[in-house]
Design an enzyme around this catalytic site. Structure first.
Site, short mmCIF file in Angstrom:
data_model
loop_
_atom_site.label_atom_id
_atom_site.label_comp_id
_atom_site.label_asym_id
_atom_site.label_seq_id
_atom_site.Cartn_x
_atom_site.Cartn_y
_atom_site.Cartn_z
N ASP A 249 0.85 -1.19 0.00
CA ASP A 249 0.00 0.00 0.00
C ASP A 249 0.89 1.24 0.00
OD1 ASP A 249 -2.39 1.61 0.43
OD2 ASP A 249 -1.60 1.87 2.45
N ASP A 251 -0.20 5.21 0.82
CA ASP A 251 -0.43 6.20 1.88
C ASP A 251 -0.57 5.53 3.24
OD1 ASP A 251 -0.47 8.20 -0.11
OD2 ASP A 251 -2.59 7.81 -0.49
N ASP A 378 -1.75 -0.56 5.82
CA ASP A 378 -2.09 -0.01 7.14
C ASP A 378 -3.58 -0.05 7.44
OD1 ASP A 378 -2.47 2.07 5.11
OD2 ASP A 378 -2.81 3.45 6.79
#
Length: 427
Positions: A249, A251, A378
Site C-alpha cells: 500500500d 499512503d 495499514d
C-alpha cells in the site's frame, strides 16, 4: 554488437581479448548470452565484430559446437552503435531480430518481449527497467501505453520528478529499422536512429520488466554478477519462472499519512521506507505498489498529478539506490455526492481495493505466484485485498494502523512499520 574494446576491463582482458570475451564465472560474457538465447530457441546469431574480433571467431567459429548458427559482420572502421545495421538484412531469416550489446548479462523471457512487440505493432521495442542509479543513467520517457516520447540524457539537469525507467541495451526490432541506417556511415543508436524514429512518430515502445539485465563493463560489476549467478538470483528473476512479490500500500505505509495526498508537496516517505525497499530488492521478491487514489474521482486532481507524485516517490527512492518494480493505482471511487467529483471516475471497478484487479494484472504481467506473495498495508482494506487475492498479509501500525475497521479481518503478521514487516516476511 560485439566490438567493444573494454578499456575499463583492462585488468581482466590485458588488451588481448575484446570486452565481450571477458570471463564471468568461467565463461565469456558472450557465451552466457548465447546460452540464454539457445534455451529459448534462438539459434541464428550474427556477431558484429571489430577490435580483436578474430578472438571471437576463434572461440565461437560457425557456432556448430554450441548448437547454433553464427555469422559475422566485421567493421573495418568503427560505425558507432547502429551503423553496422545497414549490413544486417542479408543475414536476417525473420522479419524481427533481437539487438543485444555484448557487455550485458541477462536472463530474459524472450517470448514475453516478442508478444509485447507484436501486440503494440512496434517497429522497435526497448527493454527498459528501474535500476539503482537512475540519477546518473539515461532515462526513457514513455507515455502510459509504453510509447517512447523521448530520451533524457544523464548529462541533463533534471529539475523535475521522474520515473525510474532506464534503457538496458537490449532491443527487438523490425527489419525495416535497418532501412533507416545509411550505408557505411557512423550512427548512434539512441541519439540518432531511435530519436529520429520517435520524432517521425514511428512506433518505438518501452517494454518494462523486472528481469535481470546488467551492464558488466567494469571489474566490480563482473564480480558482483558472479555472486548473483552462483546464488541463482539471475535465473530466478527470469519471467519463465514463477515470481513472488511483496505488494505494498502507499499512503500510511510507504509515505506518511497526510490526509488525501493529491499534491506532490504533501508526499513524504516514512523514515524507514528506503531501507524496506532496499531489503526487498536484495531478497528476490518484487516490490510493487498497489494503491487506491480516489482523489482523482473526487475532483481534487488529475491522473497526471498522481503520476507526478509517483515520479517523486521513484526519484526519492532512486537517489538512495533502491527501486520499485511497478506502481499500480486505481483512480475510481463508486460513491457519488462529492461537490467537485469527476463523474467519469465515479464508477464501480475491479481494480479498487479490496477488489483484486491491480494484483491480478501484475500476476499476469510478471508470472507471480500469489500464494507465495504478500500484501502489506495499514488498513483492513489492504488486509482484505490480500485475503481476496490469496496472498499472505501484513498490517503495519503506521497510518491508520488498522483502525479503519472496514473489514473484520486479521493479518498474518502485524509490524510496527514497513521495514519491520518486510524483515519479518523475509525471515
Amino acid at each position: 554488437m560485439a566490438g567493444g574494446k573494454g578499456t575499463r576491463l583492462r585488468s581482466i582482458t590485458n588488451d588481448e581479448i575484446p570486452k565481450p570475451m571477458a570471463p564471468v564465472a568461467g565463461k565469456p560474457i558472450l557465451e552466457w548470452q548465447m546460452e540464454c538465447l539457445k534455451r529459448q530457441g534462438v539459434l541464428d546469431v550474427v556477431l558484429i565484430i571489430g577490435h580483436l574480433g578474430q578472438k571471437i571467431r576463434e572461440y565461437f567459429g560457425d557456432g556448430s559446437k554450441f548448437g547454433m548458427n553464427i555469422d559475422y559482420i566485421e567493421e573495418t572502421a568503427p560505425l558507432g552503435t547502429a551503423g553496422a545495421l545497414s549490413m544486417l538484412p542479408p543475414f536476417l531469416k525473420e522479419d524481427t531480430f533481437f539487438l543485444i550489446f555484448g557487455d550485458v548479462l541477462f536472463d530474459i523471457d524472450l517470448n514475453r518481449m516478442a508478444q509485447y512487440h507484436s501486440e503494440k505493432k512496434a517497429e522497435a521495442t526497448l527493454f527498459v527497467h528501474p535500476n539503482t542509479h537512475p540519477f546518473d543513467s539515461d532515462l526513457v520517457i514513455c507515455d502510459k501505453d509504453g510509447l517512447v516520447k523521448r530520451f533524457d540524457s544523464k548529462h541533463n539537469v533534471r529539475d523535475y520528478w521522474y520515473q525510474n525507467c532506464v534503457n538496458a541495451g537490449f532491443y527487438l526490432m523490425n527489419r525495416s529499422v535497418c532501412d533507416c541506417v545509411p550505408k557505411g556511415q557512423k550512427l548512434d543508436l539512441e541519439k540518432e536512429l531511435l530519436t529520429g524514429m520517435i520524432e517521425q512518430g514511428r512506433a518505438v515502445y518501452g517494454y518494462r520488466s523486472p528481469e535481470y539485465i546488467k551492464d558488466v563493463g567494469t571489474v566490480e560489476r563482473i564480480r558482483h554478477a558472479e555472486k548473483e549467478l552462483k546464488s541463482g538470483f539471475i535465473a530466478g528473476r527470469c519471467l519463465q519462472n514463477k515470481q513472488k512479490a511483496i505488494f505494498l500500500d502507499r499512503d500510511g505505509t510507504i509515505n506518511q499519512k497526510n490526509g488525501l495526498v493529491y499534491q506532490e508537496e504533501q508526499f513524504a516517505l516514512e523514515d524507514c521506507a528506503v531501507e524496506a525497499i532496499r531489503t526487498i530488492n536484495a531478497s528476490g521478491y518484487l516490490a510493487i505498489v498497489i494503491t487506491n487514489q480516489p482523489v482523482v474521482a473526487r475532483g481534487l486532481c488529475e491522473e497526471d498529478d498522481v503520476i507526478r507524485i509517483h515520479n517523486k516517490m521513484e526519484t526519492l527512492f532512486g537517489r538512495e539506490g533502491v527501486y520499485l518494480d511497478d506502481i499500480c493505482y486505481c483512480p475510481h471511487h463508486p460513491d457519488k455526492g462529492y461537490p467537485e467529483e469527476n463523474p467519469a471516475y465515479k464508477i464501480p471497478c475491479h481494480c479498487r481495493k479490496p477488489d483484486i484487479g491491480m494484483i491480478e494484472r501484475c500476476a499476469e504481467l510478471y508470472n507471480i505466484d500469489l500464494s507465495q506473495s504478500w500484501m502489506v498495508g495499514d488498513t483492513t482494506v489492504d488486509i482484505q485485498t490480500g485475503k481476496n487475492a490469496g496472498t499472505k498479509t501484513a498490517l503495519v501500525l503506521t497510518g491508520d494502523a488498522g483502525k479503519d475497521k472496514k473489514y473484520d479481518v486479521a493479518a498474518d503478521i502485524t509490524a510496527q512499520d514497513i521495514l519491520t514487516a518486510v524483515q519479518k516476511i523475509i525471515e
